[in-house]
Design a protein around this motif. Structure first.
Motif, PDB file in Angstrom:
ATOM      1  N   ARG A 163      33.785  19.701  16.100  1.00 56.27           N
ATOM      2  CA  ARG A 163      35.195  19.941  15.774  1.00 56.27           C
ATOM      3  C   ARG A 163      36.084  18.845  16.335  1.00 56.27           C
ATOM      4  O   ARG A 163      37.013  18.379  15.670  1.00 56.27           O
ATOM      5  N   GLU A 164      35.792  18.427  17.574  1.00 53.95           N
ATOM      6  CA  GLU A 164      36.567  17.341  18.181  1.00 53.95           C
ATOM      7  C   GLU A 164      36.399  16.046  17.393  1.00 53.95           C
ATOM      8  O   GLU A 164      37.364  15.301  17.172  1.00 53.95           O
ATOM      9  N   PHE A 165      35.174  15.812  16.970  1.00 54.00           N
ATOM     10  CA  PHE A 165      34.905  14.604  16.179  1.00 54.00           C
ATOM     11  C   PHE A 165      35.675  14.635  14.859  1.00 54.00           C
ATOM     12  O   PHE A 165      36.287  13.643  14.448  1.00 54.00           O
ATOM     13  N   MET A 166      35.669  15.801  14.187  1.00 52.15           N
ATOM     14  CA  MET A 166      36.379  15.917  12.928  1.00 52.15           C
ATOM     15  C   MET A 166      37.888  15.782  13.129  1.00 52.15           C
ATOM     16  O   MET A 166      38.596  15.187  12.308  1.00 52.15           O
ATOM     17  N   ARG A 167      38.400  16.356  14.261  1.00 52.18           N
ATOM     18  CA  ARG A 167      39.835  16.245  14.544  1.00 52.18           C
ATOM     19  C   ARG A 167      40.231  14.787  14.726  1.00 52.18           C
ATOM     20  O   ARG A 167      41.240  14.316  14.154  1.00 52.18           O
ATOM     21  N   ARG A 168      39.431  14.051  15.498  1.00 53.65           N
ATOM     22  CA  ARG A 168      39.740  12.635  15.718  1.00 53.65           C
ATOM     23  C   ARG A 168      39.619  11.839  14.417  1.00 53.65           C
ATOM     24  O   ARG A 168      40.412  10.924  14.161  1.00 53.65           O
ATOM     25  N   LEU A 169      38.630  12.223  13.617  1.00 50.66           N
ATOM     26  CA  LEU A 169      38.459  11.533  12.342  1.00 50.66           C
ATOM     27  C   LEU A 169      39.669  11.749  11.442  1.00 50.66           C
ATOM     28  O   LEU A 169      40.175  10.801  10.812  1.00 50.66           O
ATOM     29  N   MET A 170      40.176  12.993  11.403  1.00 49.30           N
ATOM     30  CA  MET A 170      41.340  13.280  10.580  1.00 49.30           C
ATOM     31  C   MET A 170      42.581  12.582  11.114  1.00 49.30           C
ATOM     32  O   MET A 170      43.421  12.085  10.337  1.00 49.30           O
ATOM     33  N   GLU A 171      42.724  12.538  12.449  1.00 49.39           N
ATOM     34  CA  GLU A 171      43.860  11.822  13.039  1.00 49.39           C
ATOM     35  C   GLU A 171      43.805  10.339  12.702  1.00 49.39           C
ATOM     36  O   GLU A 171      44.825   9.724  12.364  1.00 49.39           O
ATOM     37  N   THR A 172      42.606   9.781  12.799  1.00 47.54           N
ATOM     38  CA  THR A 172      42.457   8.368  12.462  1.00 47.54           C
ATOM     39  C   THR A 172      42.798   8.111  11.007  1.00 47.54           C
ATOM     40  O   THR A 172      43.476   7.139  10.662  1.00 47.54           O
ATOM     41  N   GLU A 173      42.342   9.010  10.130  1.00 44.62           N
ATOM     42  CA  GLU A 173      42.633   8.861   8.706  1.00 44.62           C
ATOM     43  C   GLU A 173      44.132   8.992   8.443  1.00 44.62           C
ATOM     44  O   GLU A 173      44.705   8.247   7.642  1.00 44.62           O
ATOM     45  N   ALA A 174      44.795   9.944   9.159  1.00 48.29           N
ATOM     46  CA  ALA A 174      46.241  10.117   8.981  1.00 48.29           C
ATOM     47  C   ALA A 174      46.985   8.870   9.443  1.00 48.29           C
ATOM     48  O   ALA A 174      47.935   8.412   8.777  1.00 48.29           O
ATOM     49  N   ARG A 175      46.574   8.323  10.616  1.00 52.92           N
ATOM     50  CA  ARG A 175      47.225   7.098  11.095  1.00 52.92           C
ATOM     51  C   ARG A 175      47.009   5.955  10.120  1.00 52.92           C
ATOM     52  O   ARG A 175      47.914   5.150   9.874  1.00 52.92           O
ATOM     53  N   TRP A 176      45.803   5.899   9.565  1.00 52.61           N
ATOM     54  CA  TRP A 176      45.528   4.827   8.606  1.00 52.61           C
ATOM     55  C   TRP A 176      46.390   4.969   7.362  1.00 52.61           C
ATOM     56  O   TRP A 176      46.949   3.987   6.852  1.00 52.61           O
ATOM     57  N   LEU A 177      46.560   6.229   6.865  1.00 51.71           N
ATOM     58  CA  LEU A 177      47.397   6.447   5.692  1.00 51.71           C
ATOM     59  C   LEU A 177      48.852   6.124   5.996  1.00 51.71           C
ATOM     60  O   LEU A 177      49.562   5.532   5.166  1.00 51.71           O
ATOM     61  N   GLU A 178      49.314   6.507   7.207  1.00 50.14           N
ATOM     62  CA  GLU A 178      50.690   6.214   7.593  1.00 50.14           C
ATOM     63  C   GLU A 178      50.921   4.706   7.660  1.00 50.14           C
ATOM     64  O   GLU A 178      51.948   4.198   7.189  1.00 50.14           O
ATOM     65  N   ALA A 179      49.961   3.991   8.254  1.00 50.26           N
ATOM     66  CA  ALA A 179      50.090   2.539   8.338  1.00 50.26           C
ATOM     67  C   ALA A 179      50.068   1.908   6.947  1.00 50.26           C
ATOM     68  O   ALA A 179      50.826   0.972   6.660  1.00 50.26           O
ATOM     69  N   ALA A 180      49.205   2.440   6.066  1.00 49.97           N
ATOM     70  CA  ALA A 180      49.146   1.907   4.707  1.00 49.97           C
ATOM     71  C   ALA A 180      50.460   2.140   3.972  1.00 49.97           C
ATOM     72  O   ALA A 180      50.969   1.251   3.276  1.00 49.97           O
ATOM     73  N   GLU A 181      51.044   3.343   4.122  1.00 49.82           N
ATOM     74  CA  GLU A 181      52.324   3.633   3.481  1.00 49.82           C
ATOM     75  C   GLU A 181      53.421   2.749   4.047  1.00 49.82           C
ATOM     76  O   GLU A 181      54.299   2.277   3.314  1.00 49.82           O
ATOM     77  N   SER A 182      53.383   2.525   5.378  1.00 56.25           N
ATOM     78  CA  SER A 182      54.388   1.663   5.998  1.00 56.25           C
ATOM     79  C   SER A 182      54.286   0.246   5.467  1.00 56.25           C
ATOM     80  O   SER A 182      55.297  -0.401   5.151  1.00 56.25           O
ATOM     81  N   ARG A 183      53.030  -0.251   5.358  1.00 58.28           N
ATOM     82  CA  ARG A 183      52.856  -1.599   4.826  1.00 58.28           C
ATOM     83  C   ARG A 183      53.323  -1.682   3.377  1.00 58.28           C
ATOM     84  O   ARG A 183      53.927  -2.666   2.952  1.00 58.28           O
ATOM     85  N   GLU A 184      53.060  -0.625   2.593  1.00 57.82           N
ATOM     86  CA  GLU A 184      53.484  -0.613   1.194  1.00 57.82           C
ATOM     87  C   GLU A 184      55.006  -0.599   1.090  1.00 57.82           C
ATOM     88  O   GLU A 184      55.595  -1.301   0.269  1.00 57.82           O
ATOM     89  N   SER A 185      55.665   0.200   1.959  1.00 61.64           N
ATOM     90  CA  SER A 185      57.131   0.243   1.951  1.00 61.64           C
ATOM     91  C   SER A 185      57.715  -1.105   2.322  1.00 61.64           C
ATOM     92  O   SER A 185      58.685  -1.577   1.708  1.00 61.64           O
ATOM     93  N   ALA A 186      57.112  -1.751   3.353  1.00 59.61           N
ATOM     94  CA  ALA A 186      57.594  -3.072   3.754  1.00 59.61           C
ATOM     95  C   ALA A 186      57.410  -4.080   2.633  1.00 59.61           C
ATOM     96  O   ALA A 186      58.276  -4.927   2.378  1.00 59.61           O
ATOM     97  N   ARG A 187      56.281  -3.976   1.933  1.00 63.51           N
ATOM     98  CA  ARG A 187      56.038  -4.909   0.833  1.00 63.51           C
ATOM     99  C   ARG A 187      57.055  -4.714  -0.290  1.00 63.51           C
ATOM    100  O   ARG A 187      57.587  -5.684  -0.853  1.00 63.51           O
ATOM    101  N   LEU A 188      57.334  -3.435  -0.613  1.00 61.29           N
ATOM    102  CA  LEU A 188      58.315  -3.165  -1.660  1.00 61.29           C
ATOM    103  C   LEU A 188      59.706  -3.658  -1.263  1.00 61.29           C
ATOM    104  O   LEU A 188      60.460  -4.206  -2.098  1.00 61.29           O
TER     105      LEU A 188
END
Length: 258
Positions: A175-200
């Motif tokens: 469960r801890e592993f899955m929680r960290r995995l989901m947090e990492t994925e969320a941070r990655w999506l947030e960073a990707a959205e931020s980069r996309e917004s900056a690019r736009l």
């Protein structure tokens, strides 16, 4: 000498008179004119000898003495072949016979020794003591092939077993592993959205800058055209005045002369 005392087929070997190998006229010079391939005649003699000893072959699996007897009988008929060569040739013939069995009746004739092999193996199958059994030669080849296939299959099964070996899983740790995995994925999506917004945003800023530059260039061109038009007008006016002055001077000079 010990081998001959223990060889149960010693009478067969003793019954074969010693025949000297055919003398090659080029033997003294070290040139061997004999081809390594088996000729049709030599192969048929091998099958004839093999048919004579087939019963003995069917009664034992230790057939090395029998192949020695086969080699000796071939030598008696003028063909010098070692026991191993005879055994290898026989296995090759059995393999080709098995391949020919799946062909149509007319295509079986492509194997020139099909009938001889069929008689030998069918006689073996028709023997009462061997009823219900496959020919020993076919059995030996199948056992050898199945042994190799079995080793490969066992090796593959071992690899699959190791790959599928169950692992002891700790539920809280998972469960801890899955929680960290989901947090990492969320941070990655947030960073990707931020980069996309900056690019736009950068693209929009670049579009505004390009529009401003185009507007400025158009204004500069308009001013340049207006300036050119004004200069051309002044030049024409100056030229007109100069022409009028010159004409006035000429008229004056003409008047004075008159």
């Amino acid at each position: 000498m010990e081998h001959h005392r223990l060889n149960p087929y010693r009478p067969v070997l003793d019954a074969v008179p010693a025949v000297a190998a055919p003398q090659d006229p080029d033997a003294s010079s070290g040139v061997d004119q004999r081809l390594p391939q088996w000729s049709h005649e030599e192969t048929r003699e091998l099958l004839s000898v093999r048919a004579q000893l087939d019963k003995s072959f069917s009664e034992t699996k230790r057939n090395k003495p029998l192949w020695e007897a086969t080699s000796s009988l071939l030598l008696r008929k003028g063909f010098s072949r070692t026991p191993d060569q005879c055994k290898s040739k026989w296995k090759n013939l059995v393999t080709r016979f098995k391949g020919s069995e799946s062909l149509m009746e007319g295509e079986k004739q492509q194997f020139p020794f099909y009938e001889e092999m069929r008689r030998i193996l069918s006689d073996r199958a028709a023997t009462p003591s061997e009823k219900g059994k496959r020919p020993v030669q076919v059995r030996e080849l199948e056992e050898e092939e199945s042994g190799k296939a079995g080793k490969k299959k066992r090796k593959l099964d071992d690899q699959v077993a190791v790959a599928r070996k169950p692992m002891a899983i700790n539920a809280p740790a998972m469960r801890e592993f899955m929680r960290r995995l989901m947090e990492t994925e969320a941070r990655w999506l947030e960073a990707a959205e931020s980069r996309e917004s900056a690019r736009l945003a950068e693209e929009e800023e670049w579009r505004r800058l390009m529009q401003a530059l185009r507007a400025e260039r158009a204004e500069m061109e308009r001013r340049w055209r207006a300036s050119e038009e004004e200069r051309r007008t002044r030049e024409e006016a100056r030229s007109e005045r100069r022409h009028q002055l010159i004409m006035a001077i000429l008229d004056k000079l003409i008047a004075q002369k008159d």
